[in-house]
Design a protein around this motif. Structure first.
Motif, PDB file in Angstrom:
ATOM      1  N   LEU A 256       0.840  -1.207   0.000  1.00 62.24           N
ATOM      2  CA  LEU A 256       0.000   0.000   0.000  1.00 62.24           C
ATOM      3  C   LEU A 256       0.867   1.245   0.000  1.00 62.24           C
ATOM      4  O   LEU A 256       0.621   2.197  -0.771  1.00 62.24           O
ATOM      5  CB  LEU A 256      -0.929  -0.010   1.219  1.00 62.24           C
ATOM      6  CG  LEU A 256      -1.695   1.273   1.551  1.00 62.24           C
ATOM      7  CD1 LEU A 256      -2.616   1.687   0.402  1.00 62.24           C
ATOM      8  CD2 LEU A 256      -2.500   1.102   2.842  1.00 62.24           C
ATOM      9  N   ASP A 257       1.921   1.244   0.830  1.00 54.39           N
ATOM     10  CA  ASP A 257       2.790   2.421   0.893  1.00 54.39           C
ATOM     11  C   ASP A 257       3.500   2.660  -0.435  1.00 54.39           C
ATOM     12  O   ASP A 257       3.627   3.806  -0.894  1.00 54.39           O
ATOM     13  CB  ASP A 257       3.834   2.239   2.016  1.00 54.39           C
ATOM     14  CG  ASP A 257       3.166   2.272   3.391  1.00 54.39           C
ATOM     15  OD1 ASP A 257       2.030   2.786   3.489  1.00 54.39           O
ATOM     16  OD2 ASP A 257       3.783   1.777   4.356  1.00 54.39           O
ATOM     17  N   VAL A 258       3.958   1.580  -1.079  1.00 54.34           N
ATOM     18  CA  VAL A 258       4.599   1.728  -2.387  1.00 54.34           C
ATOM     19  C   VAL A 258       3.607   2.327  -3.384  1.00 54.34           C
ATOM     20  O   VAL A 258       3.917   3.259  -4.128  1.00 54.34           O
ATOM     21  CB  VAL A 258       5.117   0.362  -2.903  1.00 54.34           C
ATOM     22  CG1 VAL A 258       5.663   0.500  -4.326  1.00 54.34           C
ATOM     23  CG2 VAL A 258       6.195  -0.192  -1.980  1.00 54.34           C
ATOM     24  N   GLY A 259       2.399   1.778  -3.397  1.00 58.24           N
ATOM     25  CA  GLY A 259       1.361   2.272  -4.318  1.00 58.24           C
ATOM     26  C   GLY A 259       1.038   3.734  -4.082  1.00 58.24           C
ATOM     27  O   GLY A 259       0.896   4.515  -5.033  1.00 58.24           O
ATOM     28  N   LEU A 260       0.922   4.106  -2.808  1.00 60.67           N
ATOM     29  CA  LEU A 260       0.640   5.512  -2.483  1.00 60.67           C
ATOM     30  C   LEU A 260       1.743   6.420  -3.008  1.00 60.67           C
ATOM     31  O   LEU A 260       1.472   7.482  -3.595  1.00 60.67           O
ATOM     32  CB  LEU A 260       0.481   5.681  -0.970  1.00 60.67           C
ATOM     33  CG  LEU A 260      -0.834   5.182  -0.352  1.00 60.67           C
ATOM     34  CD1 LEU A 260      -0.740   5.178   1.174  1.00 60.67           C
ATOM     35  CD2 LEU A 260      -2.016   6.037  -0.815  1.00 60.67           C
ATOM     36  N   ALA A 261       2.991   5.996  -2.795  1.00 60.68           N
ATOM     37  CA  ALA A 261       4.127   6.832  -3.224  1.00 60.68           C
ATOM     38  C   ALA A 261       4.155   6.957  -4.742  1.00 60.68           C
ATOM     39  O   ALA A 261       4.384   8.044  -5.294  1.00 60.68           O
ATOM     40  CB  ALA A 261       5.437   6.230  -2.701  1.00 60.68           C
ATOM     41  N   GLU A 262       3.920   5.827  -5.449  1.00 62.22           N
ATOM     42  CA  GLU A 262       3.944   5.877  -6.922  1.00 62.22           C
ATOM     43  C   GLU A 262       2.832   6.778  -7.452  1.00 62.22           C
ATOM     44  O   GLU A 262       3.040   7.590  -8.357  1.00 62.22           O
ATOM     45  CB  GLU A 262       3.788   4.465  -7.514  1.00 62.22           C
ATOM     46  CG  GLU A 262       5.046   3.609  -7.363  1.00 62.22           C
ATOM     47  CD  GLU A 262       4.932   2.262  -8.083  1.00 62.22           C
ATOM     48  OE1 GLU A 262       5.886   1.468  -7.946  1.00 62.22           O
ATOM     49  OE2 GLU A 262       3.925   2.007  -8.769  1.00 62.22           O
ATOM     50  N   LEU A 263       1.644   6.618  -6.894  1.00 63.06           N
ATOM     51  CA  LEU A 263       0.518   7.415  -7.383  1.00 63.06           C
ATOM     52  C   LEU A 263       0.719   8.900  -7.063  1.00 63.06           C
ATOM     53  O   LEU A 263       0.421   9.769  -7.883  1.00 63.06           O
ATOM     54  CB  LEU A 263      -0.792   6.899  -6.776  1.00 63.06           C
ATOM     55  CG  LEU A 263      -2.084   7.476  -7.362  1.00 63.06           C
ATOM     56  CD1 LEU A 263      -2.159   7.236  -8.864  1.00 63.06           C
ATOM     57  CD2 LEU A 263      -3.306   6.876  -6.664  1.00 63.06           C
ATOM     58  N   ALA A 264       1.275   9.179  -5.870  1.00 65.64           N
ATOM     59  CA  ALA A 264       1.536  10.569  -5.507  1.00 65.64           C
ATOM     60  C   ALA A 264       2.543  11.195  -6.461  1.00 65.64           C
ATOM     61  O   ALA A 264       2.397  12.358  -6.880  1.00 65.64           O
ATOM     62  CB  ALA A 264       2.036  10.650  -4.062  1.00 65.64           C
ATOM     63  N   ALA A 265       3.573  10.426  -6.831  1.00 62.13           N
ATOM     64  CA  ALA A 265       4.577  10.949  -7.772  1.00 62.13           C
ATOM     65  C   ALA A 265       3.918  11.311  -9.098  1.00 62.13           C
ATOM     66  O   ALA A 265       4.212  12.364  -9.698  1.00 62.13           O
ATOM     67  CB  ALA A 265       5.688   9.912  -7.985  1.00 62.13           C
ATOM     68  N   LEU A 266       3.005  10.460  -9.578  1.00 59.62           N
ATOM     69  CA  LEU A 266       2.318  10.724 -10.846  1.00 59.62           C
ATOM     70  C   LEU A 266       1.442  11.981 -10.741  1.00 59.62           C
ATOM     71  O   LEU A 266       1.482  12.859 -11.613  1.00 59.62           O
ATOM     72  CB  LEU A 266       1.481   9.501 -11.247  1.00 59.62           C
ATOM     73  CG  LEU A 266       0.517   9.669 -12.423  1.00 59.62           C
ATOM     74  CD1 LEU A 266       1.205  10.252 -13.648  1.00 59.62           C
ATOM     75  CD2 LEU A 266      -0.116   8.316 -12.783  1.00 59.62           C
ATOM     76  N   VAL A 267       0.675  12.064  -9.657  1.00 64.53           N
ATOM     77  CA  VAL A 267      -0.244  13.200  -9.524  1.00 64.53           C
ATOM     78  C   VAL A 267       0.532  14.509  -9.409  1.00 64.53           C
ATOM     79  O   VAL A 267       0.146  15.533 -10.003  1.00 64.53           O
ATOM     80  CB  VAL A 267      -1.162  12.993  -8.296  1.00 64.53           C
ATOM     81  CG1 VAL A 267      -1.998  14.240  -8.039  1.00 64.53           C
ATOM     82  CG2 VAL A 267      -2.066  11.793  -8.517  1.00 64.53           C
ATOM     83  N   MET A 268       1.648  14.486  -8.707  1.00 66.70           N
ATOM     84  CA  MET A 268       2.426  15.721  -8.560  1.00 66.70           C
ATOM     85  C   MET A 268       3.092  16.124  -9.878  1.00 66.70           C
ATOM     86  O   MET A 268       3.088  17.302 -10.238  1.00 66.70           O
ATOM     87  CB  MET A 268       3.448  15.562  -7.441  1.00 66.70           C
ATOM     88  CG  MET A 268       2.737  15.557  -6.065  1.00 66.70           C
ATOM     89  SD  MET A 268       3.860  15.637  -4.649  1.00 66.70           S
ATOM     90  CE  MET A 268       4.670  14.044  -4.773  1.00 66.70           C
TER      91      MET A 268
END
Lengths: 456, 456
Positions: A256-268
């Motif tokens: 979950l933490d990996v997914g959150l970080a990846e998605l946050a990188a994309l959104v930013m």
């Protein structure tokens, strides 16, 4: 021969619609190439054993067989080498990568714009022959996560060019991450991950209450688990604030933490590069099994009835030859799926149905040579030009241009040496002009494309 | 999955070859549009009853059927609505004209660049899937003879652009006129015109003596008739002097006179507009029955083994709906037939296999954002740019560019605000540069194409 009728599911455009399509394909090509993607085309057919995988889509495959290969009713030509038309561009691309791996440089960035065929029941928005535009980045053995960020932004850059330059409606991409969802469900000690994904995928169709019920009654979740899954699906933000909202749900898991970080990188990154065009939307599941990270869907704002016009995601194994596997990230834009409805409803128009900018009038068949000579001079300088087909009265020749929205008519001077006169048939203004120097208005050289729709 | 093998007869290009093909297609498109031809595309399939006409080509048709339409071995799905892949672009164009006649403006000038399929025995120069580029001008009821002159010169203009700009070998078009031949044979009181045309068509394969013998022994001509037919076939001139040579043979006929005048008009116009690229060649017959006037064949000079790369002619009825018939003149350029052998033998090369002009190096994954920002600025000004996939040592990033022949590598300055430096990796020269202002050498923006062959 009686007048033929269209074949249902096989759309064809009139010349004006085709001009719109050419403009769209040209913008896509240019944007993809500006980002360093190389074009490939693959043959239309693949061996049937590579196409048919036992899934739902198998029924829709068009089998292809030579007429001379024997009477099909006797089945004499069936066999291992049977061919079918490709139904997407991913299967042939995977085969192309395996076949040519020794000649390609990885990560391999390719775009591919081709027709595909599916024997679906024709209906609104479904076609049996349609054009797809795919971009993928494929690695040899591994592929860095930053490509999951880069790739959807390339497609958004292309869609932005279609909006800005050709007047298509703006796009909004909805993104999620399989790791985020799977980590969340695993953190909740749910075992049937595929079942939950499949159910959440129906969120837009059936609504949150039905999803929650279905998670309890069909997948067997507890009410508490189903609540949290539904609350996760409800989260969507245009910035990285979704991370706090997910964290507030109190589920903890490494994936979950990996997914959150990846998605946050994309959104930013999207906020920097394509502001307002991308949203983290945690209900996006994408049905296909092979996605393993980011997933993407795209709507045309105000035209949600078109469904997702561009979808894709990250897959850890596009192809494998046993020794090497080829992970990738890709997205597929439905060109026909987007254009056929917009054209059909008059939302996109071309300024004229022919490339021609100038019609050179002909005084008499004896002086056709003088008209050809003017036309040749104009074309040499990049001005699309036709010579009138008949030495009709000038009024009739002007009507020939007018019916095609050709903006200019050129009258050659009878006296040798003089260039003649050119009339803008929209304003009626007629001026002396030299075919070696005259230029049309910048926007008149080639047909242009315009969007005609109400922004919401 | 084992490494897949190519399918014989279905050529696919590596990215470098595809760049050459894209350049060729782009030049064709531009030339056709400069002459006012509108693009159309037709669906890949036609009803079988429209494709199969009882001729030789029927055997080569690929029948297409949905897998779900029942087990083909039971024949359950056979019927009137059976579909086949088109084997040329003329049959679908004729159908398109009939279907859309009410929406088209005539004379209708269209080009069409698409794949076609023929289940031929694969061999050198024969393909099962290949791209054709067709241009036609079609009238509604009638079509003036000057279009027979115009159309081949449009194709020669396109082939000249391929020669001049992309380094393809020069073209030489061989033209004749059916009226000339038929008038001549009729003037000789020969009745089996089709038999004579069919025999003369073999002139290049079997030579004049065998043609003469065959005319006597198989068609039943007298020795005097056969002599004159053979002497007619021997005539070829780059100017209108063929008229005197034919006249000197002493045959007189009205249709012959019309044919001579039409062919002379074409040869003289070509002398003005495409000097040295067209020859009147009275042995050109073209096997197809439907030609009724001008006929065209084209060789690439020095590459005669490719056969005719562009063929066509005048037909008095492309299509008819019973009330109206649509005469036309058209020519079809074999794109794959020309390019696949030239690419295969290394006669055409692209300067690089990727569109990318600049690779922006990455110092560390933390500063990837700075590299992306440089890339965005360069792309906005039309410079194809990639960001390095990995923050490797600079030497390794330069090798990444070198392996793809990307000419420039950009190093971002660690200090915010400064643009960085750009290295031309061919010369090694490295200079400070601002991504908002730097431009590459003009010829480096996009890949270029070059011919590599010995002129004869």
């Amino acid at each position: 021969m009686p007048r033929p009728k269209p074949l249902s599911g096989f759309p064809e455009f009139l010349p004006e619609g085709r001009i719109v399509e050419q403009h769209v394909l040209g913008r896509l090509q240019r944007t993809f190439e500006l980002h360093g993607f190389a074009s490939i085309e693959t043959r239309a057919v693949e061996p049937m054993d590579r196409l048919a995988k036992g899934g739902e889509i198998d029924k829709e495959i068009y089998v292809v067989r030579r007429l001379s290969a024997g009477d099909p009713s006797t089945g004499s030509a069936q066999g291992a080498d049977e061919l079918g038309l490709h139904f997407d561009l991913t299967v042939p691309f995977a085969r192309y990568v395996l076949e040519n791996a020794g000649h390609l440089q990885f990560p391999f960035r390719r775009y591919q714009i081709q027709k595909v065929w599916r024997g679906e029941r024709p209906q609104e928005g479904r076609y049996r022959e349609f054009t797809q535009a795919d971009i993928d980045i494929v690695g040899n053995g591994d592929l860095a996560a930053h490509h999951d960020v880069e790739l959807p932004l390339v497609l958004l850059d292309a869609l932005e060019a279609l909006h800005r330059d050709l007047g298509l409606p703006p796009a909004l991409m909805h993104v999620n991450n399989r790791k985020l969802a799977q980590g969340f469900y695993t953190g909740l000690e749910i075992s049937d991950l595929a079942g939950v994904l499949r159910t959440v995928d129906k969120y837009d169709k059936i609504g949150p209450d039905a999803v929650r019920e279905s998670l309890i009654n069909e997948i067997g979740l507890t009410a508490a688990q189903a609540d949290l899954c539904t609350r996760l699906a409800e989260i969507n933000t245009t910035d990285a604030s979704f991370v706090d909202q997910v964290t507030a749900l109190g589920v903890s898991n490494d994936l979950l933490d990996v997914g959150l970080a990846e998605l946050a990188a994309l959104v930013m990154a999207a906020g920097d590069q394509q502001p307002g065009r991308l949203v983290a939307d945690l209900k996006i599941a994408r049905g296909l099994d092979y996605y393993t990270g980011s997933v993407y869907e795209t709507e045309l704002v105000g035209f949600g009835s078109l469904g997702s016009i561009a979808s894709g995601g990250r897959y850890d194994s596009l192809a494998s030859d046993g020794r090497t596997s080829y992970p990738g990230v890709g997205i597929s834009f439905g060109v026909t799926r987007t254009l056929a409805p917009l054209l059909g409803k008059g939302h996109l128009t071309a300024s004229r149905p022919v490339p021609t900018c100038v019609l050179v009038a002909v005084d008499s068949e004896e002086t056709r040579g003088a008209a050809i000579s003017v036309a040749t001079k104009l074309r040499k300088r990049g001005i699309p030009t036709e010579v009138a087909p008949k030495a009709d009265k000038f009024g009739k020749q002007i009507r020939y241009a007018d019916r095609r929205s050709i903006p200019y008519v050129w009258f050659t001077a009878a006296e040798a040496g003089a260039g003649g006169e050119v009339k803008d048939i929209r304003t009626g203004e007629q001026l002396p002009a030299d075919p070696s120097r005259w230029v049309p208005e910048e926007q008149d050289y080639w047909p242009s494309v315009q969007g005609v729709w109400d922004p919401e």
